[in-house]
Design a protein around this motif. Structure first.
Motif, PDB file in Angstrom:
ATOM      1  N   VAL A  80       0.762  -1.168  -0.084  1.00 25.67           N
ATOM      2  CA  VAL A  80      -0.030   0.047   0.051  1.00 25.67           C
ATOM      3  C   VAL A  80       0.875   1.320  -0.004  1.00 25.67           C
ATOM      4  CG1 VAL A  80      -1.386   1.434   1.349  1.00 25.67           C
ATOM      5  CG2 VAL A  80      -2.087  -1.074   0.976  1.00 25.67           C
ATOM      6  N   HIS A  81       1.899   1.172   0.843  1.00 29.91           N
ATOM      7  CA  HIS A  81       2.873   2.301   0.717  1.00 29.91           C
ATOM      8  C   HIS A  81       3.517   2.705  -0.572  1.00 29.91           C
ATOM      9  CE1 HIS A  81       5.884   5.095   2.437  1.00 29.91           C
ATOM     10  NE2 HIS A  81       6.742   4.454   1.744  1.00 29.91           N
ATOM     11  N   ALA A  82       3.774   1.478  -1.035  1.00 32.31           N
ATOM     12  CA  ALA A  82       4.327   1.809  -2.516  1.00 32.31           C
ATOM     13  C   ALA A  82       3.330   2.183  -3.502  1.00 32.31           C
ATOM     14  CB  ALA A  82       4.768   0.353  -2.988  1.00 32.31           C
ATOM     15  N   GLY A  83       1.810   1.801  -3.552  1.00 30.55           N
ATOM     16  CA  GLY A  83       0.965   2.398  -4.101  1.00 30.55           C
ATOM     17  C   GLY A  83       0.565   3.926  -3.976  1.00 30.55           C
ATOM     18  N   LEU A  84       0.778   4.215  -2.815  1.00 34.63           N
ATOM     19  CA  LEU A  84       0.599   5.662  -2.429  1.00 34.63           C
ATOM     20  C   LEU A  84       1.411   6.506  -3.078  1.00 34.63           C
ATOM     21  CD1 LEU A  84      -0.432   5.430   1.334  1.00 34.63           C
ATOM     22  CD2 LEU A  84      -1.787   5.949  -0.456  1.00 34.63           C
ATOM     23  N   GLN A  85       2.661   6.053  -3.421  1.00 30.70           N
ATOM     24  CA  GLN A  85       3.580   6.864  -4.161  1.00 30.70           C
ATOM     25  C   GLN A  85       3.383   7.550  -5.709  1.00 30.70           C
ATOM     26  OE1 GLN A  85       7.839   5.676  -3.424  1.00 30.70           O
ATOM     27  NE2 GLN A  85       7.105   4.506  -1.755  1.00 30.70           N
ATOM     28  N   ALA A  86       2.126   6.649  -6.016  1.00 30.96           N
ATOM     29  CA  ALA A  86       1.722   7.181  -7.414  1.00 30.96           C
ATOM     30  C   ALA A  86       0.607   8.308  -7.305  1.00 30.96           C
ATOM     31  CB  ALA A  86       0.978   5.947  -8.017  1.00 30.96           C
ATOM     32  N   ASP A  87       0.532   8.639  -6.062  1.00 25.42           N
ATOM     33  CA  ASP A  87      -0.301  10.023  -5.686  1.00 25.42           C
ATOM     34  C   ASP A  87      -1.701   9.883  -6.624  1.00 25.42           C
ATOM     35  OD1 ASP A  87      -0.216  12.412  -4.614  1.00 25.42           O
ATOM     36  OD2 ASP A  87       0.405  13.738  -6.264  1.00 25.42           O
ATOM     37  N   THR A  88      -2.295   8.975  -6.521  1.00 29.38           N
ATOM     38  CA  THR A  88      -3.676   8.976  -6.868  1.00 29.38           C
ATOM     39  C   THR A  88      -4.543   8.974  -5.921  1.00 29.38           C
ATOM     40  OG1 THR A  88      -3.418   6.457  -6.578  1.00 29.38           O
ATOM     41  CG2 THR A  88      -2.837   7.517  -8.700  1.00 29.38           C
ATOM     42  N   SER A  89      -5.989   9.190  -6.073  1.00 28.08           N
ATOM     43  CA  SER A  89      -6.811   9.259  -5.025  1.00 28.08           C
ATOM     44  C   SER A  89      -7.064   8.049  -4.502  1.00 28.08           C
ATOM     45  CB  SER A  89      -8.145   9.921  -5.692  1.00 28.08           C
ATOM     46  OG  SER A  89      -8.601   9.306  -6.845  1.00 28.08           O
ATOM     47  N   HIS A  90      -7.157   6.991  -5.236  1.00 26.83           N
ATOM     48  CA  HIS A  90      -7.671   5.577  -4.744  1.00 26.83           C
ATOM     49  C   HIS A  90      -6.266   4.667  -5.223  1.00 26.83           C
ATOM     50  CE1 HIS A  90     -11.287   7.931  -4.414  1.00 26.83           C
ATOM     51  NE2 HIS A  90     -11.739   7.016  -3.357  1.00 26.83           N
ATOM     52  N   LEU A  91      -6.523   3.265  -4.452  1.00 27.03           N
ATOM     53  CA  LEU A  91      -5.623   2.326  -5.010  1.00 27.03           C
ATOM     54  C   LEU A  91      -6.363   1.074  -4.877  1.00 27.03           C
ATOM     55  CD1 LEU A  91      -4.310   0.535  -2.352  1.00 27.03           C
ATOM     56  CD2 LEU A  91      -3.140   2.553  -2.148  1.00 27.03           C
TER      57      LEU A  91
END
Length: 265
Positions: A80-91
């Motif tokens: 999840v931390h890796a996904g947040l680095q994409a700076d999207t509103s959701h994952l």
């Protein structure tokens, strides 16, 4: 602003078994998301890593050795931390092999799920009755136990152990701040942490695409066994498979009880 969704996948592929399937369907998977991030085990095969890089997947490597269900809570937080680095509103978090199978067999459903994720802070993605029936007995007879315990704790008849869920950015950050579960019990911990907090929209959706995908990587073994049914029967006759799945069920069930406790109960 329009919602954006990154796919954050946990990736543990120590061999090249899924190479052809990944080559065929990774482009379609990547095209359906704003971005894709992969949190890869140390043991993930170089060929798989190369395919991810070639298809513009952001690759993050685990610094520790894989420890299976005993450490998957930590791995999923890192994913999840890796996904947040994409700076999207959701994952959307998903196991990589499941995601590839999903886009290969149920692409329209996957698109519908991606469209639904922004309607929730946490969308727990479970299995339809038909998808459940594709799993071998060592799963169909053990995994309902943790779902039953989750239902006793919450009153919600959800499938919490299918390995995928949608998250808003706010919910993801909250879970990274408060989640402590190290084991596969994280499957029950996350929904309970948000259900027990005000202001979070938590829902559940069943999916056909979360059917049993393990056969995708065992073509030669299935052929040698004389067919899929025989191969699955041989797998189900292995007592170690049952012990493993009983451990999974116990860890998730114990977490449901542990994190489901509130001052009101």
């Amino acid at each position: 602003m329009e919602p954006t969704v990154v796919l954050a996948v946990t990736t543990h592929q120590p061999d090249e078994r899924l190479t052809k399937l990944i080559e065929a369907h990774l482009p379609a998977l990547v095209s359906r998301y704003t971005a894709v991030a992969a949190y890869c085990s140390q043991e993930t095969h170089p060929t798989i890593l190369d395919l991810l890089h070639r298809h513009r997947v952001t690759v993050h490597r685990d610094s520790g050795k894989s420890a299976g269900i005993d450490r998957i809570g930590s791995v999923r937080r890192q994913t999840v931390h890796a996904g947040l680095q994409a700076d999207t509103s959701h994952l959307q978090m998903c196991d990589f092999d499941r995601a590839i199978h999903w886009v290969a067999h149920y692409p329209a459903e996957l698109e519908a799920v991606i469209a639904d994720i922004p309607n929730h802070d946490l969308l727990v993605l479970g299995r339809t009755e038909r998808a459940w029936a594709t799993h071998p007995p060592y799963q169909t007879e053990t995994e309902p136990l943790f779902n039953r315990v989750f239902a006793l704790v919450t009153g919600l008849r959800w499938d919490v152990g299918a390995g995928s869920r949608g998250l808003s950015r706010r919910a993801a950050k909250t879970l990274l701040a408060v989640s402590q579960e190290q084991t596969v019990g994280v499957d029950a911990e996350w929904p309970l942490l948000l259900l027990n907090r005000d202001g979070f929209r938590v829902g559940h959706r069943v999916c056909e695409g979360l059917e049993f995908e393990t056969g995708d990587r065992f073509g030669p073994e299935i052929e040698a066994a004389g067919g899929y049914g025989t191969w699955q029967a041989e797998m189900s006759a292995n007592p170690s498979q049952w012990v493993y799945r009983l451990r999974v069920a116990l860890m998730i069930a114990e977490a449901a009880v542990r994190y489901g406790r509130t001052d009101e109960r």
